[in-house]
Design an enzyme around this catalytic site. Sequence first.
Site, PDB file in Angstrom:
ATOM      1  N   TYR A  47      11.635   7.058  12.884  1.00  0.00           N
ATOM      2  CA  TYR A  47      11.714   5.607  13.082  1.00  0.00           C
ATOM      3  C   TYR A  47      10.742   5.253  14.198  1.00  0.00           C
ATOM      4  O   TYR A  47      10.914   5.682  15.340  1.00  0.00           O
ATOM      5  CB  TYR A  47      13.150   5.252  13.464  1.00  0.00           C
ATOM      6  CG  TYR A  47      13.428   3.788  13.694  1.00  0.00           C
ATOM      7  CD1 TYR A  47      13.040   2.826  12.769  1.00  0.00           C
ATOM      8  CD2 TYR A  47      14.123   3.366  14.833  1.00  0.00           C
ATOM      9  CE1 TYR A  47      13.329   1.493  12.966  1.00  0.00           C
ATOM     10  CE2 TYR A  47      14.423   2.038  15.038  1.00  0.00           C
ATOM     11  CZ  TYR A  47      14.026   1.101  14.106  1.00  0.00           C
ATOM     12  OH  TYR A  47      14.318  -0.223  14.309  1.00  0.00           O
TER      13      TYR A  47
ATOM     14  N   ASP B 288      17.600  -8.969  22.846  1.00  0.00           N
ATOM     15  CA  ASP B 288      18.352  -7.741  22.587  1.00  0.00           C
ATOM     16  C   ASP B 288      19.744  -8.087  22.059  1.00  0.00           C
ATOM     17  O   ASP B 288      20.557  -8.692  22.753  1.00  0.00           O
ATOM     18  CB  ASP B 288      18.465  -6.927  23.885  1.00  0.00           C
ATOM     19  CG  ASP B 288      19.436  -5.764  23.759  1.00  0.00           C
ATOM     20  OD1 ASP B 288      19.552  -5.218  22.645  1.00  0.00           O
ATOM     21  OD2 ASP B 288      20.059  -5.410  24.765  1.00  0.00           O
TER      22      ASP B 288
END
Length: 661
Positions: free
Chosen positions: A18, A538
Amino acid sequence: MTESATPRRDKPWLFRTYAGHSTAKESNHLYRSNLAKGQTGLSIAFDLPTQTGYDSDHILSRGEVGKVGVPVSHLGDMRMLFDGIPIAEMNTSMTINATAVWLFALYIAAADEQGAPRAKLQGTTQNDIIKEYLSRGSYVFPPAQSLRLTQDLILFTTKECPKFNPMNVCSYHLQEAGATPAQELAYALATACAILDGVKTAGLSDKDFAEVVGRISFFVNAGMRFVTELCKMRAFVELWDEITRDRYGVTDEKSRRFRYGVQVNSLGLTEQQPENNVYRILIESLAVVLSKNARARAVQLPAWNEALGLPRPFDQQWSLRMQQIMAYETDLLEYGDIFDGNPQIAKKVAALKEEAVAELRKIDELGGAAAAVEIGYMKSKLVESNTARLESIEAGEQIVVGVNKFTEGEPSPLTAGDNQIMVVPEHVEAEQIARLNAWRAQRDAKAAQAALDELVRAAKEGRNMVEPSIAAAKAGVTTGEWGSVLRGVFGEYRAPTGVSATARQVGGQLDAVREEVQRVSTKIGTRAKFLVGKPGLDGHSNGAEQIAVRARDAGFEVIYAGIRSTPAELVETARKEGAHCVGLSILSGSHVTLAHEVLRLMKEQGIGEVPLVVGGIIPPADEKLLRDNGVAAVYTPKNYDLNAIMTDLAQIIEKSVETTH
């Protein structure tokens, strides 16, 4: 078969890491390097502005550009991302959800430029919005409108890109948010049912619907309880086959197969003795490759040092080599399923299925997954489960080597020196914004506006949003513009936090903490007030939720509004509410930029004496920088004892009040 005979080997799973960071150019270099090392598929990480539909120059993007993934603001960025990489030959996984239609549109536009036939494209868009409301937080629109976008992409790919998986039902983040194995099974399957129920109303033929079912894939998590995780995967296989056969009438066995990729658990990676994480990653990966009948189709492994910061290319290579050794040096792929007929495995699988089916029945009674999200049912259950998990670690009931047992050891040479993690340079954001402005200046502004107008019409008229998005991508529209016009049509959404205002009556170790908080509250003449904030984009709110829950239970008055606040909004709330301490939770790597901005605004607003504490994945050098600039305390994954943090906060408040009076 004799020992010397050459047995037939199964084809190995896709090897992925990833990855994505800084810029499209830098990420392209990383992808090409990983492919040269034997990686067989791409797994693209996008930065938070891209995931939430903002351009790099939006106020909420400050400090977030290129930090947890690659910024892709327009077709030029996507073009650069795949420079020298033949899209038609690549199996590409894109971890994108709320803006999945848009990023897929950019991907198609780039593929069209390369001359790649759409029918040949292979890969996956995650496109699972339900789990975003529950765990990861990169949602944008309300559930109904988000599910419409998910459905649009499924219907488009079924017709135009039949080899592409339009949705990855993602239980990975549910486990990261605290889900038990049965909850992970139930909530993921409930999400899949919500999607298929919607697609069913589109009037597809039985054959086309079976094709849709056959292209739904899953993205799961595997933790340290190896046997339980293996049984969970076998339960997933059996339950999906039963649901698609009995609930949806799919007769083709191939279409009913449970197809999944996996990243093993990052939640359990420790900052203490981080070299131990190598063993954890290996053990967790066994659960998803050993049982042939429940084997993952694609595996991506985290790096050993992800609890410390962004991994370097070497760290990703180490995890890739782990997969290659498993596939090519062992005899794993030479045998059938070695767990079939095992009574202990069968018993555990049956128990997990029974518990998951009961939870699925409860969600159906509430009106399905979308309804269960809107009333906060699933979110509150995850917060409860995560609370129980953390309490068991604190109490020593769940042993974590190097954290709450066997803590004495030699310092790790792997973490020595200045380059133990990768750091995204601060100039990346300014350079990305400059490129974005140049892109806007050179495009045909009238064509871009016309494409946006058509996008709005399609949204209002209920038409499929994929083709208008592809046209917008080719006209030079940006990510932020796509997000902005759809916010104008669909509105925005704030999901329930799952944090109740009612304190739990928990005794034991918490009694001493309550006494300390009460002592400080009595001394300052009012109940100590603690603001928990998540500035920027976030959306990983699990830590913030657990801090808010424990602070509430310890006797603080807690202010917590969930994710995605600007620094200015948090400071204004702290001023109006008279907070005695402000706590920021930031896991995206933007802690320095955002903490400095909050400190500056607090001084401007006349509350500079209020202590600021920061929690997140924060390297030692950044921790020192934050403290030197006025942050009262910094908490990282090594600070797992929440009661100790609560005592610390009470004493920080006491000290600040004494200093100012």
